[in-house]
Design a protein around this motif. Structure first.
Motif, PDB file in Angstrom:
ATOM      1  N   ALA A 201      66.158  53.490  25.053  1.00  0.00           N
ATOM      2  CA  ALA A 201      66.691  52.289  25.710  1.00  0.00           C
ATOM      3  C   ALA A 201      67.634  51.498  24.815  1.00  0.00           C
ATOM      4  N   ASN A 202      67.938  52.021  23.611  1.00  0.00           N
ATOM      5  CA  ASN A 202      68.807  51.353  22.636  1.00  0.00           C
ATOM      6  C   ASN A 202      68.265  50.002  22.195  1.00  0.00           C
ATOM      7  N   ILE A 203      66.940  49.855  22.238  1.00  0.00           N
ATOM      8  CA  ILE A 203      66.323  48.635  21.719  1.00  0.00           C
ATOM      9  C   ILE A 203      66.278  48.693  20.198  1.00  0.00           C
ATOM     10  N   LEU A 204      66.016  49.885  19.656  1.00  0.00           N
ATOM     11  CA  LEU A 204      66.019  50.114  18.219  1.00  0.00           C
ATOM     12  C   LEU A 204      66.863  51.335  17.909  1.00  0.00           C
ATOM     13  N   SER A 205      67.458  51.339  16.722  1.00  0.00           N
ATOM     14  CA  SER A 205      68.141  52.549  16.270  1.00  0.00           C
ATOM     15  C   SER A 205      67.096  53.588  15.879  1.00  0.00           C
ATOM     16  N   GLU A 206      67.496  54.843  15.791  1.00  0.00           N
ATOM     17  CA  GLU A 206      66.554  55.902  15.445  1.00  0.00           C
ATOM     18  C   GLU A 206      65.916  55.657  14.086  1.00  0.00           C
ATOM     19  N   GLY A 207      66.730  55.271  13.112  1.00  0.00           N
ATOM     20  CA  GLY A 207      66.213  55.044  11.761  1.00  0.00           C
ATOM     21  C   GLY A 207      65.225  53.893  11.701  1.00  0.00           C
ATOM     22  N   ASN A 208      65.596  52.750  12.289  1.00  0.00           N
ATOM     23  CA  ASN A 208      64.697  51.592  12.282  1.00  0.00           C
ATOM     24  C   ASN A 208      63.415  51.883  13.063  1.00  0.00           C
ATOM     25  N   GLY A 209      63.557  52.620  14.168  1.00  0.00           N
ATOM     26  CA  GLY A 209      62.387  52.959  14.966  1.00  0.00           C
ATOM     27  C   GLY A 209      61.403  53.814  14.190  1.00  0.00           C
ATOM     28  N   LEU A 210      61.911  54.800  13.451  1.00  0.00           N
ATOM     29  CA  LEU A 210      61.035  55.678  12.678  1.00  0.00           C
ATOM     30  C   LEU A 210      60.312  54.917  11.568  1.00  0.00           C
ATOM     31  N   TRP A 211      61.032  54.049  10.858  1.00  0.00           N
ATOM     32  CA  TRP A 211      60.405  53.282   9.787  1.00  0.00           C
ATOM     33  C   TRP A 211      59.335  52.340  10.323  1.00  0.00           C
ATOM     34  N   LEU A 212      59.656  51.644  11.399  1.00  0.00           N
ATOM     35  CA  LEU A 212      58.703  50.690  11.963  1.00  0.00           C
ATOM     36  C   LEU A 212      57.492  51.408  12.563  1.00  0.00           C
ATOM     37  N   GLY A 213      57.753  52.497  13.290  1.00  0.00           N
ATOM     38  CA  GLY A 213      56.659  53.261  13.870  1.00  0.00           C
ATOM     39  C   GLY A 213      55.762  53.866  12.809  1.00  0.00           C
TER      40      GLY A 213
END
Length: 360
Positions: A201-213
């Motif tokens: 949904a383009n709420i997070l970038s792939e990189g930021n999403g992986l780090w946060l997750g």
């Protein structure tokens, strides 16, 4: 904007439950075999390994979850909240019961529910994913069953391989390394289940999403993973150090390979089937009759269907209101619960009749 924050919060809560379910199960073999006796230490190691796996290799599965099952243009903020809510609710309930549940199945099931509501699914990709849900655990069972027979022969011939004497330390280290490898594969494959919809949904970038997750999966493994660790490690079958290493390295290798191809696979099923494989090699297939095995299999079957129904219901309630579909869903649910309850009452009455000596 508020709905966006809600989507992120739900995703992070889901990530914590992923850590508690799939990731914690990774060290079940080591814990069950006694290579790690301290539960907190075991959960810390899997959380660290899962964090590294997510950050270093989780990108391909994120792409599949975010755009490989349904078109990415369906991933509005509202739909993301619905997908994550359906998956999180199913997974949270399983964690309360202490049942190791596949986060991939509940997430994909929830996305399928959305795809059915919008009548838009990539069926070719979906058929590949579902087929690997069966192929990979079955492959894990037969690999570990075969290796389990070889291990049984070797341990009977060389007693040291049973973890006695000077071999204990090195076999324990091998098993812990295997558990960390499996947790690494969990990070690669399962973190995408939480952050993939956000990335789609383009709420997070792939990189930021992986780090946060990855961060919240690690937190979940430490704080919520105790019951699943006990189930996988102690309640299915007791493993020797060498048998446990076989389970961990087999499961970790299979899931890493699947992750490289972007396939979300049921890590917990792979691990549990590996444990069952070596258990069957050691004790025979009679051990498959244990009640905990039946319970786990039932949850595996029900979980993707449950998350599918929940997400489909929420789509028809909030995103695309449809009174007729809601009526059908509620009626089906009431009929199912009523039928189960009625059958329980009938069985209870029959038992009471037989106990009292009446009846025909």
């Amino acid at each position: 904007m508020i709905l966006t924050y809600i989507a992120i919060v739900v995703a992070l809560f889901f990530a914590m439950n992923i850590g508690a379910s799939g990731t914690a199960a990774s060290m079940g073999a080591a814990y069950g075999a006694g290579a790690i006796k301290n539960k907190r230490l075991a959960m810390f190691l899997v959380s660290l390994a899962a964090f590294l796996g997510a950050v270093l290799g989780g990108g391909e599965v994120v792409k599949t979850i975010g755009s490989g099952i349904i078109p990415s243009n369906h991933f509005s903020v509202e739909v993301v909240v619905i997908i994550l809510a359906g998956a999180t609710l199913t997974l949270f309930l399983s964690n309360l019961l202490g049942i190791p549940l596949s986060t991939s199945e509940v997430t994909v099931g929830s996305i399928i529910g959305v795809g059915i509501a919008y009548q838009s699914l990539y069926t070719d990709k979906l058929s590949i994913i579902v087929s690997f849900w069966i192929i990979v655990p079955v492959l894990s069972f037969f690999i570990t069953f075969t290796l389990g027979k070889l291990i049984e022969y070797a341990e009977n011939r060389w007693n040291g391989l049973k973890g006695q004497g000077k071999w204990t330390k090195w076999l324990s280290v091998l098993l812990v390394v295997g558990g960390c490898l499996e947790a690494f594969s969990a990070g690669m494959n399962n973190v995408a289940n939480a952050v993939g919809p956000l990335v789609g949904a383009n709420i997070l970038s792939e990189g930021n999403g992986l780090w946060l997750g990855a961060l919240f999966v690690s937190l979940g493994a430490i704080t919520l993973g105790g019951k699943v660790l006990e189930t996988n490690g102690k309640k299915i079958t007791r493993l020797s150090l060498l048998q446990g290493s076989t389970v961990s390295f087999t499961g970790g290798a299979l899931v890493i390979i699947a992750s490289l191809f972007g396939l979300p696979v049921p890590l917990t099923q792979v691990t549990t089937c590996g444990i069952l494989g070596v258990g069957a090699a050691k004790d025979g297939f009679i051990m498959l009759q244990k009640g905990v095995i039946k319970q786990i299999i039932m949850v595996w079957i029900i979980s993707p269907l449950a998350s599918l129904v929940v997400s489909y219901f929420l789509i028809n309630l909030f995103a695309r209101p449809n009174t007729y579909n809601l009526f059908i869903i509620v009626s089906t649910l009431v009929a199912t619960i009523g039928t189960i309850r009625l059958s329980q009452i009938v069985r209870k009455e029959k038992r009471a009749t037989y106990d009292e000596g009446g009846g025909i």
